[in-house]
Design a protein around this motif. Structure first.
Motif, PDB file in Angstrom:
ATOM      1  N   LEU A 149     -48.520 -45.835   5.620  1.00 54.32           N
ATOM      2  CA  LEU A 149     -48.969 -44.847   4.637  1.00 54.32           C
ATOM      3  C   LEU A 149     -48.274 -45.092   3.308  1.00 54.32           C
ATOM      4  CD1 LEU A 149     -48.813 -41.942   7.147  1.00 54.32           C
ATOM      5  CD2 LEU A 149     -50.892 -42.735   6.052  1.00 54.32           C
ATOM      6  N   ILE A 150     -49.071 -45.202   2.262  1.00 52.62           N
ATOM      7  CA  ILE A 150     -48.520 -45.351   0.912  1.00 52.62           C
ATOM      8  C   ILE A 150     -49.092 -44.235   0.037  1.00 52.62           C
ATOM      9  CG2 ILE A 150     -48.234 -47.863   1.102  1.00 52.62           C
ATOM     10  CD1 ILE A 150     -50.749 -48.168  -0.686  1.00 52.62           C
ATOM     11  N   GLY A 151     -48.397 -43.990  -1.072  1.00 54.67           N
ATOM     12  CA  GLY A 151     -48.865 -42.952  -1.993  1.00 54.67           C
ATOM     13  C   GLY A 151     -47.655 -42.299  -2.639  1.00 54.67           C
ATOM     14  N   PRO A 152     -47.910 -41.476  -3.648  1.00 54.19           N
ATOM     15  CA  PRO A 152     -46.794 -40.900  -4.402  1.00 54.19           C
ATOM     16  C   PRO A 152     -46.036 -39.826  -3.631  1.00 54.19           C
ATOM     17  CG  PRO A 152     -48.877 -40.023  -5.192  1.00 54.19           C
ATOM     18  CD  PRO A 152     -49.219 -41.065  -4.170  1.00 54.19           C
ATOM     19  N   MET A 153     -44.886 -39.462  -4.162  1.00 60.45           N
ATOM     20  CA  MET A 153     -44.087 -38.364  -3.601  1.00 60.45           C
ATOM     21  C   MET A 153     -44.977 -37.130  -3.446  1.00 60.45           C
ATOM     22  SD  MET A 153     -40.730 -38.397  -6.056  1.00 60.45           S
ATOM     23  CE  MET A 153     -41.106 -39.365  -7.518  1.00 60.45           C
ATOM     24  N   GLY A 154     -44.828 -36.456  -2.329  1.00 60.37           N
ATOM     25  CA  GLY A 154     -45.579 -35.219  -2.150  1.00 60.37           C
ATOM     26  C   GLY A 154     -47.035 -35.431  -1.761  1.00 60.37           C
ATOM     27  N   SER A 155     -47.399 -36.650  -1.366  1.00 59.65           N
ATOM     28  CA  SER A 155     -48.798 -36.867  -0.963  1.00 59.65           C
ATOM     29  C   SER A 155     -49.000 -36.559   0.519  1.00 59.65           C
ATOM     30  CB  SER A 155     -49.257 -38.287  -1.291  1.00 59.65           C
ATOM     31  OG  SER A 155     -48.422 -39.243  -0.695  1.00 59.65           O
ATOM     32  N   GLY A 156     -47.899 -36.331   1.244  1.00 58.16           N
ATOM     33  CA  GLY A 156     -48.020 -35.950   2.657  1.00 58.16           C
ATOM     34  C   GLY A 156     -47.839 -37.101   3.634  1.00 58.16           C
ATOM     35  N   LYS A 157     -47.251 -38.204   3.161  1.00 60.57           N
ATOM     36  CA  LYS A 157     -47.119 -39.398   4.018  1.00 60.57           C
ATOM     37  C   LYS A 157     -46.398 -39.096   5.334  1.00 60.57           C
ATOM     38  CE  LYS A 157     -45.250 -41.068   0.543  1.00 60.57           C
ATOM     39  NZ  LYS A 157     -44.537 -41.572  -0.571  1.00 60.57           N
ATOM     40  N   SER A 158     -45.286 -38.357   5.243  1.00 58.45           N
ATOM     41  CA  SER A 158     -44.499 -38.109   6.469  1.00 58.45           C
ATOM     42  C   SER A 158     -45.230 -37.184   7.425  1.00 58.45           C
ATOM     43  CB  SER A 158     -43.148 -37.491   6.132  1.00 58.45           C
ATOM     44  OG  SER A 158     -42.403 -38.419   5.412  1.00 58.45           O
ATOM     45  N   THR A 159     -45.757 -36.099   6.907  1.00 58.37           N
ATOM     46  CA  THR A 159     -46.432 -35.131   7.774  1.00 58.37           C
ATOM     47  C   THR A 159     -47.670 -35.749   8.411  1.00 58.37           C
ATOM     48  OG1 THR A 159     -45.779 -33.547   6.103  1.00 58.37           O
ATOM     49  CG2 THR A 159     -47.186 -32.730   7.844  1.00 58.37           C
ATOM     50  N   ILE A 160     -48.469 -36.411   7.587  1.00 51.44           N
ATOM     51  CA  ILE A 160     -49.704 -37.007   8.107  1.00 51.44           C
ATOM     52  C   ILE A 160     -49.371 -38.159   9.057  1.00 51.44           C
ATOM     53  CG2 ILE A 160     -51.782 -38.299   7.411  1.00 51.44           C
ATOM     54  CD1 ILE A 160     -51.676 -36.463   4.817  1.00 51.44           C
ATOM     55  N   GLY A 161     -48.346 -38.924   8.702  1.00 51.37           N
ATOM     56  CA  GLY A 161     -47.905 -40.028   9.569  1.00 51.37           C
ATOM     57  C   GLY A 161     -47.487 -39.526  10.946  1.00 51.37           C
ATOM     58  N   GLN A 162     -46.781 -38.407  10.973  1.00 50.28           N
ATOM     59  CA  GLN A 162     -46.341 -37.863  12.269  1.00 50.28           C
ATOM     60  C   GLN A 162     -47.524 -37.407  13.112  1.00 50.28           C
ATOM     61  OE1 GLN A 162     -42.845 -35.117  12.107  1.00 50.28           O
ATOM     62  NE2 GLN A 162     -42.610 -35.987  10.076  1.00 50.28           N
ATOM     63  N   ILE A 163     -48.505 -36.821  12.460  1.00 54.65           N
ATOM     64  CA  ILE A 163     -49.697 -36.384  13.210  1.00 54.65           C
ATOM     65  C   ILE A 163     -50.433 -37.605  13.777  1.00 54.65           C
ATOM     66  CG2 ILE A 163     -51.914 -35.170  13.075  1.00 54.65           C
ATOM     67  CD1 ILE A 163     -50.714 -33.522  10.739  1.00 54.65           C
ATOM     68  N   LEU A 164     -50.619 -38.625  12.935  1.00 52.96           N
ATOM     69  CA  LEU A 164     -51.330 -39.829  13.395  1.00 52.96           C
ATOM     70  C   LEU A 164     -50.576 -40.477  14.564  1.00 52.96           C
ATOM     71  CD1 LEU A 164     -52.339 -41.526   9.990  1.00 52.96           C
ATOM     72  CD2 LEU A 164     -53.813 -40.210  11.532  1.00 52.96           C
ATOM     73  N   ALA A 165     -49.263 -40.561  14.413  1.00 52.68           N
ATOM     74  CA  ALA A 165     -48.452 -41.203  15.468  1.00 52.68           C
ATOM     75  C   ALA A 165     -48.592 -40.448  16.793  1.00 52.68           C
ATOM     76  CB  ALA A 165     -46.996 -41.264  15.036  1.00 52.68           C
ATOM     77  N   ALA A 166     -48.554 -39.118  16.709  1.00 52.47           N
ATOM     78  CA  ALA A 166     -48.669 -38.323  17.939  1.00 52.47           C
ATOM     79  C   ALA A 166     -50.040 -38.541  18.584  1.00 52.47           C
ATOM     80  CB  ALA A 166     -48.454 -36.843  17.627  1.00 52.47           C
ATOM     81  N   ARG A 167     -51.077 -38.551  17.762  1.00 49.35           N
ATOM     82  CA  ARG A 167     -52.438 -38.736  18.301  1.00 49.35           C
ATOM     83  C   ARG A 167     -52.641 -40.110  18.919  1.00 49.35           C
ATOM     84  NH1 ARG A 167     -55.894 -35.055  15.746  1.00 49.35           N
ATOM     85  NH2 ARG A 167     -54.752 -33.110  15.991  1.00 49.35           N
ATOM     86  N   LEU A 168     -51.985 -41.110  18.321  1.00 48.91           N
ATOM     87  CA  LEU A 168     -52.221 -42.491  18.762  1.00 48.91           C
ATOM     88  C   LEU A 168     -51.131 -42.972  19.710  1.00 48.91           C
ATOM     89  CD1 LEU A 168     -53.272 -43.870  15.266  1.00 48.91           C
ATOM     90  CD2 LEU A 168     -54.792 -43.413  17.197  1.00 48.91           C
ATOM     91  N   ASP A 169     -50.226 -42.067  20.053  1.00 49.11           N
ATOM     92  CA  ASP A 169     -49.137 -42.403  20.947  1.00 49.11           C
ATOM     93  C   ASP A 169     -48.321 -43.598  20.425  1.00 49.11           C
ATOM     94  OD1 ASP A 169     -47.613 -41.928  23.118  1.00 49.11           O
ATOM     95  OD2 ASP A 169     -48.820 -43.127  24.507  1.00 49.11           O
TER      96      ASP A 169
END
Ligand code: S3P
Length: 175
Positions: free
Chosen positions: A8-28
């Motif tokens: 995930l790339i993008g500026p500060m505050g774009s949600g990279k960490s939160t969205i990354g955690q959701i994707l990781a959980a879904r994809l195991d």
């Protein structure tokens, strides 16, 4: 040889960490945030690294972290907003997997980061001006690197993650 990471790339505050955690959980998959990785390695937080070593010192640590993290497999990686500045980093990211750009406006960044004290680059008189300048410099690089570009404005992070999942190529979701 290209690895199968999701980055995930993008500026500060774009949600990279939160969205990354959701994707990781879904994809195991394992989720790693490169800033946290740097903090764990050094034992101090990002503002302290900027204080002691300046942005230059932080960027050296960031490149080292990316060298290590992009060599891994099967992870979801959230990068720092400035990780695309160096060509060396862009090469590492490109070779390491599928890159998703979370496309966010300065307006939304300001909203999300208004109480933030952990981003040294925002500790300035005029955060809006700073964010605009950074985005102007970096947006072409985010676009150039991205396999997928996702607008995030006005959307909950859960919704953005749900939008991304069906767009991922099969080789990323089947592993
Ligand atoms: C930076 C973004 C931060 C962090 C550091 C510098 C930048 O990461 O790496 O404060 O240059 O945009 P986030 O994008 O996770 O906030």
């Amino acid at each position: 040889m290209s690895a199968n990471n999701i980055i995930l790339i993008g500026p500060m505050g774009s949600g990279k960490s939160t969205i990354g955690q959701i994707l990781a959980a879904r994809l195991d998959r394992e989720f790693i945030d490169s800033d946290h990785f740097i903090e764990n390695k050094t034992g101090v937080d990002i503002p302290r690294i900027f204080d002691i070593e300046g942005e230059e010192g932080f960027r050296l640590r960031e490149t080292k972290a990316l060298q290590e993290l992009t060599a891994r497999k099967n992870i979801v990686l959230a990068t720092g907003g400035g990780s695309v500045i160096k060509e060396e980093n862009r090469k590492l990211l490109r070779a390491s997997g599928y890159i998703i750009f979370l496309d966010t406006t300065v307006e939304q960044q300001l909203e999300r980061l208004k109480y933030d004290k952990k981003r040294p680059l925002l500790q300035t008189e005029n955060p809006r001006e700073r964010l605009e300048a950074l985005l102007q410099q970096r947006k072409p690089l985010y676009i150039e690197l991205a396999d997928l570009r996702v607008p995030t404005d006005g959307k909950l992070t859960r919704k953005v993650a749900a939008e991304i999942l069906p767009k991922l190529p099969r080789y990323l979701t089947d592993s």
